[in-house]
Design a protein around this motif. Structure first.
Motif, short mmCIF file in Angstrom:
data_model
loop_
_atom_site.label_atom_id
_atom_site.label_comp_id
_atom_site.label_asym_id
_atom_site.label_seq_id
_atom_site.Cartn_x
_atom_site.Cartn_y
_atom_site.Cartn_z
N HIS A 137 0.84 -1.20 0.00
CA HIS A 137 0.00 0.00 0.00
C HIS A 137 0.88 1.26 0.00
O HIS A 137 0.67 2.18 -0.78
CB HIS A 137 -0.93 -0.04 1.22
N ALA A 138 1.91 1.25 0.86
CA ALA A 138 2.83 2.40 0.94
C ALA A 138 3.54 2.61 -0.40
O ALA A 138 3.61 3.73 -0.91
CB ALA A 138 3.84 2.18 2.06
N ASN A 139 4.05 1.51 -0.97
CA ASN A 139 4.71 1.59 -2.27
C ASN A 139 3.79 2.22 -3.31
O ASN A 139 4.22 3.04 -4.13
CB ASN A 139 5.09 0.19 -2.78
N LEU A 142 11.73 -1.80 -3.15
CA LEU A 142 10.87 -1.15 -4.15
C LEU A 142 11.67 -0.78 -5.39
O LEU A 142 11.32 -1.18 -6.51
CB LEU A 142 10.20 0.09 -3.54
N VAL A 143 12.75 -0.02 -5.19
CA VAL A 143 13.45 0.51 -6.38
C VAL A 143 14.19 -0.59 -7.13
O VAL A 143 14.53 -0.42 -8.30
CB VAL A 143 14.41 1.69 -6.03
N ASN A 144 14.42 -1.73 -6.49
CA ASN A 144 15.07 -2.83 -7.19
C ASN A 144 14.06 -3.87 -7.70
O ASN A 144 14.45 -4.96 -8.12
CB ASN A 144 16.12 -3.49 -6.30
N GLY A 145 12.78 -3.51 -7.66
CA GLY A 145 11.76 -4.37 -8.25
C GLY A 145 11.47 -5.63 -7.47
O GLY A 145 10.91 -6.58 -8.02
N ARG A 146 11.85 -5.68 -6.18
CA ARG A 146 11.61 -6.90 -5.41
C ARG A 146 10.27 -6.87 -4.66
O ARG A 146 9.83 -7.88 -4.13
CB ARG A 146 12.74 -7.11 -4.39
N SER A 147 9.64 -5.69 -4.58
CA SER A 147 8.30 -5.65 -3.96
C SER A 147 7.34 -5.02 -4.97
O SER A 147 7.75 -4.54 -6.01
CB SER A 147 8.33 -4.87 -2.64
N LYS A 148 6.05 -5.03 -4.62
CA LYS A 148 5.03 -4.68 -5.61
C LYS A 148 4.40 -3.32 -5.34
O LYS A 148 4.44 -2.82 -4.22
CB LYS A 148 3.92 -5.74 -5.61
N PHE A 149 3.80 -2.75 -6.38
CA PHE A 149 2.92 -1.60 -6.21
C PHE A 149 1.75 -1.77 -7.16
O PHE A 149 1.82 -2.56 -8.10
CB PHE A 149 3.66 -0.27 -6.41
N HIS A 150 0.66 -1.04 -6.91
CA HIS A 150 -0.59 -1.29 -7.64
C HIS A 150 -0.45 -1.18 -9.16
O HIS A 150 0.27 -0.33 -9.66
CB HIS A 150 -1.67 -0.31 -7.17
N ARG A 166 10.51 2.42 -16.42
CA ARG A 166 10.80 3.86 -16.40
C ARG A 166 10.45 4.47 -15.04
O ARG A 166 11.20 5.27 -14.49
CB ARG A 166 10.01 4.56 -17.51
N ARG A 167 9.30 4.07 -14.48
CA ARG A 167 8.89 4.64 -13.18
C ARG A 167 9.84 4.20 -12.07
O ARG A 167 10.20 5.00 -11.20
CB ARG A 167 7.45 4.21 -12.85
N LEU A 168 10.25 2.92 -12.10
CA LEU A 168 11.17 2.46 -11.06
C LEU A 168 12.52 3.17 -11.19
O LEU A 168 13.16 3.50 -10.20
CB LEU A 168 11.36 0.94 -11.13
N THR A 169 12.92 3.43 -12.45
CA THR A 169 14.17 4.17 -12.66
C THR A 169 14.06 5.58 -12.09
O THR A 169 14.97 6.07 -11.41
CB THR A 169 14.51 4.23 -14.17
N THR A 170 12.90 6.22 -12.35
CA THR A 170 12.69 7.57 -11.80
C THR A 170 12.78 7.54 -10.28
O THR A 170 13.46 8.37 -9.67
CB THR A 170 11.28 8.09 -12.20
N ARG A 171 12.10 6.56 -9.66
CA ARG A 171 12.09 6.46 -8.20
C ARG A 171 13.51 6.20 -7.67
O ARG A 171 13.93 6.78 -6.68
CB ARG A 171 11.10 5.36 -7.78
N ARG A 172 14.25 5.36 -8.39
CA ARG A 172 15.63 5.03 -7.99
C ARG A 172 16.51 6.29 -8.09
O ARG A 172 17.29 6.59 -7.19
CB ARG A 172 16.17 3.94 -8.92
N ASP A 173 16.33 7.05 -9.19
CA ASP A 173 17.13 8.28 -9.37
C ASP A 173 16.82 9.29 -8.27
O ASP A 173 17.72 9.94 -7.74
CB ASP A 173 16.83 8.90 -10.74
N ILE A 174 15.53 9.42 -7.94
CA ILE A 174 15.15 10.36 -6.88
C ILE A 174 15.78 9.90 -5.56
O ILE A 174 16.34 10.71 -4.81
CB ILE A 174 13.61 10.44 -6.74
N TYR A 175 15.73 8.59 -5.33
CA TYR A 175 16.28 8.04 -4.09
C TYR A 175 17.78 8.33 -3.99
O TYR A 175 18.27 8.75 -2.94
CB TYR A 175 16.02 6.52 -4.05
#
Lengths: 306, 104
Positions: free
Chosen positions: A41-43, A100-108, A279-288
């Motif tokens: 849910h948080a992700n 999250l940013v490494n794709g090991r957990s899920k988001f909606h 692309r979204r995970l990359t954006t989140r990783r870059d922000i992180y």
């Protein structure tokens, strides 16, 4: 007390409608299940900020831009509240972020799709937030009490978001043909993902979260509530649904046939192969990465000049 | 970084209530985080933060149970006041009649 005796006591407590606090004893699979659910849910809240962020430059007026920015801030705030509740179950925020940013957990699933124009903002704000509100309101009576306390706040803010999305929808629906076409185009693209959002039929016998009353209602029950509430609202505005087209049953319910739902796109998203996943995970990783210095500064206790 | 519990008071008529928690390096930063998380829409007028480890509570919740029958601390214990009132009125009529007789 033996583990079996504790487990039996816990099961009785839950069966009688009892609630669980973070510091209470709980079976490992309850802890793991609740943690995974709240983490997801948080992700979703924090990933959900990204598509709407991409829409900010499309805002037709300054006021719309400011209200959308405020809504995005709320979504990120929801993630903060939820990560905090999840952390108390034993996983650090950093570990959740890394997963999250490494794709090991899920988001909606809905946050794995692209946005194209302001019509997407209307759909996200009205129908997707409407779908989310149906599912979140059903969790207000969850057995995990710390989760229900933050959900109370989240749901009240989501009510406002729903009003915000409806406001934008009504503006498009009452506008020019071009504005109405924007809404219809977005609806055509988003309808199947919205149906997927509720998930496939629940397996009541196997679903631990249902058995432990972390979730209180089945996927199909929530989807039905959403259809009955929103299908008539969309139709009265003169828009039409793509496949899976809802049809009105004699009971008055709006039904979708299971065989009309193509589940392949959802399965792809579960493998992290959605249209925008990478692309979204990359954006989140870059922000992180880019914000690392902010986290480091915040982690240092303030040093006051004498 | 420490967990800080956050308490919020909505006006002057209500007490501070727990509303959640934040993680911060010190109390000043905790207050700033708490304001961003819990006061975005004037949900309250004032905030407290306290380090979670500075908050004390019962480890064993069974100690919170009331040990013996203390039903006399609750209004339900006095429900039979209605029956008693009736009885008292009847008794008053009885002694009143007697008093009237002796006055005559």
């Amino acid at each position: 007390m033996t583990y079996e005796a504790k487990l039996g006591g816990f099961a009785d407590h839950i069966a009688q409608g009892g609630k669980v606090e973070a510091e209470d004893w709980m079976p490992d699979d309850y802890r793991r299940g609740v943690l995974k659910f709240i983490e997801m849910h948080a992700n979703s809240e924090i990933m959900g900020a990204l598509p709407e962020r991409e829409c900010l430059p499309m805002a037709p007026t300054l006021r719309r831009k400011m209200s959308l920015a405020a809504k995005i801030q709320d979504e990120v705030g929801h993630a903060q509240l939820l990560y905090r509740v999840a952390e108390d179950l034993g996983k650090s925020r950093d570990a959740m972020y890394q997963d999250l940013v490494n794709g090991r957990s899920k988001f909606h699933n809905v946050f794995h799709y692209p946005v194209f124009h302001w019509g997407d903002v209307a759909i996200i704000g009205w129908l997707i937030d409407g779908a989310a509100l149906v599912t979140q309101a059903a969790l207000l009576d969850s057995s995990y009490a710390p989760y229900t306390r933050v959900l109370k706040r989240i749901c009240s803010e989501e009510q406002l978001h729903l009003r915000h999305g409806e406001h934008i929808t009504m503006e498009l629906a009452s506008g020019t043909q071009a504005q109405r076409d924007m809404f219809q185009d977005a609806l055509n693209r988003w309808w199947l993902p919205i149906i997927h959002f509720f998930g496939p039929k629940s397996n009541v016998a196997k679903d631990l979260l249902l058995r432990w009353k972390v979730k209180t209602r089945t996927n199909e029950d929530l989807r039905q509530e959403f259809l009955d509430r929103y299908v008539p609202k969309v139709l009265e505005l003169g828009f039409s649904f793509p496949t899976p087209v809802p049809t009105r049953a004699e009971s008055g319910q709006w039904l979708i046939k299971d065989e009309d739902i193509d589940w392949d796109p959802l399965d792809a998203i579960k493998r992290n192969e959605g249209p925008e996943t990478e692309r979204r995970l990359t954006t989140r990783r870059d922000i992180y990465q880019g914000h690392r210095w902010v986290r480091e500064v915040l982690a240092e206790p303030a040093v006051h000049a004498a | 970084m420490d967990v800080y519990e956050v308490f919020r008071r909505s006006g002057h008529k209500d007490p501070f209530e727990h509303c959640g928690s934040v993680i911060a390096s010190d109390s000043e930063m905790a207050l700033l985080m708490a304001k961003e998380c819990f006061l975005r829409r004037r949900e309250g007028q004032h905030l407290w933060v306290a380090r979670r480890t500075d908050i004390h509570s019962f480890k064993d919740e069974s100690l919170l149970e009331i040990a013996a029958d203390k039903s006399y601390r609750f209004p339900e214990a006095y429900r039979d006041v209605v029956a008693k009132r009736e009885k008292a009125r009847a008794r008053a009529r009885e002694v009143g009649a007697a008093a009237g007789e002796s006055n005559r």
